[in-house]
Motif scaffolding. Structure first.
Motif, PDB file in Angstrom:
ATOM      1  N   LEU A 129     -22.384  13.805 -33.246  1.00 16.46           N
ATOM      2  CA  LEU A 129     -22.082  13.604 -31.837  1.00 16.46           C
ATOM      3  C   LEU A 129     -21.581  14.907 -31.215  1.00 16.46           C
ATOM      4  CD1 LEU A 129     -20.219  10.158 -32.035  1.00 16.46           C
ATOM      5  CD2 LEU A 129     -22.675  10.649 -32.064  1.00 16.46           C
TER       6      LEU A 129
ATOM      7  N   ASP B 180     -17.926   7.709 -21.328  1.00 18.97           N
ATOM      8  CA  ASP B 180     -18.316   8.725 -22.309  1.00 18.97           C
ATOM      9  C   ASP B 180     -19.252   8.059 -23.305  1.00 18.97           C
ATOM     10  OD1 ASP B 180     -18.632  10.623 -24.258  1.00 18.97           O
ATOM     11  OD2 ASP B 180     -16.499  11.034 -24.530  1.00 18.97           O
TER      12      ASP B 180
ATOM     13  N   ASN C 274     -20.374   9.009 -26.025  1.00 16.63           N
ATOM     14  CA  ASN C 274     -19.932   9.152 -27.412  1.00 16.63           C
ATOM     15  C   ASN C 274     -19.040   7.990 -27.842  1.00 16.63           C
ATOM     16  OD1 ASN C 274     -21.293  11.519 -27.999  1.00 16.63           O
ATOM     17  ND2 ASN C 274     -19.553  12.854 -27.586  1.00 16.63           N
TER      18      ASN C 274
ATOM     19  N   THR D 110     -25.907  12.466 -30.600  1.00 13.13           N
ATOM     20  CA  THR D 110     -25.850  12.606 -29.142  1.00 13.13           C
ATOM     21  C   THR D 110     -25.879  14.085 -28.796  1.00 13.13           C
ATOM     22  OG1 THR D 110     -23.422  12.685 -29.041  1.00 13.13           O
ATOM     23  CG2 THR D 110     -24.465  10.500 -28.897  1.00 13.13           C
TER      24      THR D 110
ATOM     25  N   GLU E  17     -19.851   5.533 -30.900  1.00  8.65           N
ATOM     26  CA  GLU E  17     -18.891   5.399 -32.002  1.00  8.65           C
ATOM     27  C   GLU E  17     -18.551   3.936 -32.254  1.00  8.65           C
ATOM     28  OE1 GLU E  17     -17.516   7.354 -34.144  1.00  8.65           O
ATOM     29  OE2 GLU E  17     -17.060   9.338 -33.334  1.00  8.65           O
TER      30      GLU E  17
ATOM     31  N   GLU F 110     -19.568  17.457 -29.258  1.00  9.54           N
ATOM     32  CA  GLU F 110     -18.152  17.493 -28.913  1.00  9.54           C
ATOM     33  C   GLU F 110     -17.949  17.715 -27.413  1.00  9.54           C
ATOM     34  OE1 GLU F 110     -16.183  20.396 -31.272  1.00  9.54           O
ATOM     35  OE2 GLU F 110     -16.649  19.429 -33.186  1.00  9.54           O
TER      36      GLU F 110
ATOM     37  N   LYS G 179     -23.490  10.763 -38.606  1.00  9.73           N
ATOM     38  CA  LYS G 179     -23.253  10.880 -37.169  1.00  9.73           C
ATOM     39  C   LYS G 179     -23.183  12.356 -36.783  1.00  9.73           C
ATOM     40  CE  LYS G 179     -19.499   8.420 -37.192  1.00  9.73           C
ATOM     41  NZ  LYS G 179     -18.276   7.720 -36.739  1.00  9.73           N
TER      42      LYS G 179
END
Length: 202
Positions: free
Chosen positions: A79, A52, A54, A118, A58, A81, A77
């Motif tokens: 990102l 992933d 993300n 992202t 992170e 979901e 940030k």
């Protein structure tokens, strides 16, 4: 190694545990950064697994949050979901993100905003790392991915070339949206994974 030994001698509820664990993580990160530099020169193998993106982003951002705060830089940030699966070598891709984030922070010596996002666009997973550091001089744009080219007082000039090489090894692409006087945003596109397979680039 010494940090790991120190941790063994601390009680489980010691207030020093988080600091020792941070030392261990950072030492490993430095090792990975050095491996990345060596890999840039030796064309190391990319070991792809379903990841992933993300989670990798992170982790990379988390390493620099304290440094950014110390320099008066706000970290934003955004990102998407739900997870964004890609086929990636987690360690190498994190090195790429580390280099881009470090580059962004270095460009904002008087504070600013670091933006990391992202998203998924068509068959691509997109990662953006942006700064408000004033942008790149137009005459330098064609050279930013060249090894050892740098306009900074500190740095080796390998950060962006390493990041670019790692992204390309992942069959991805990297480009920069440069806004003179405002800042620069590095945009990376990777093949999205669908039903356990690697999607085609759009």
């Amino acid at each position: 190694g010494y940090a790991a030994r120190l941790k063994k001698h601390l009680s489980g509820d010691s207030e020093a545990i988080p600091f020792v664990e941070s030392m261990i993580r950072e030492a490993r990160r430095v090792e990975r950064l050095m491996d990345g530099m060596v890999g840039f020169l030796k064309d190391s193998i990319v070991r792809l697994r379903r990841e992933d993106i993300n989670d990798i982003v992170e982790e990379a951002v988390g390493v620099f949050e304290d440094e950014a705060g110390a320099h008066g830089i706000e970290v934003v940030k955004d990102l998407q979901e739900g997870g964004l699966p890609v086929m990636a070598d987690r360690d190498q891709l994190k090195i790429a993100f580390d280099n881009l984030i470090a580059n962004a922070i270095q460009s904002m010596d008087k504070g600013g905003t670091l933006t990391v996002s992202t998203s998924k666009t068509g068959k691509n997973v997109v990662v953006k790392v942006g700064d408000s550091g004033g942008g790149i001089e137009p005459e330098n744009l064609k050279r930013i991915f060249s090894p050892f080219f740098t306009t900074k007082k500190r740095g080796t000039g390998l950060g962006l070339p390493i990041a670019s090489t790692i992204v390309e090894r992942h069959l991805g692409s990297i480009e920069v949206d440069n806004r003179a006087g405002i800042g620069a945003t590095f945009i990376m596109k990777f093949n999205a994974v669908k039903n356990g397979a690697v999607g085609l680039k759009g």
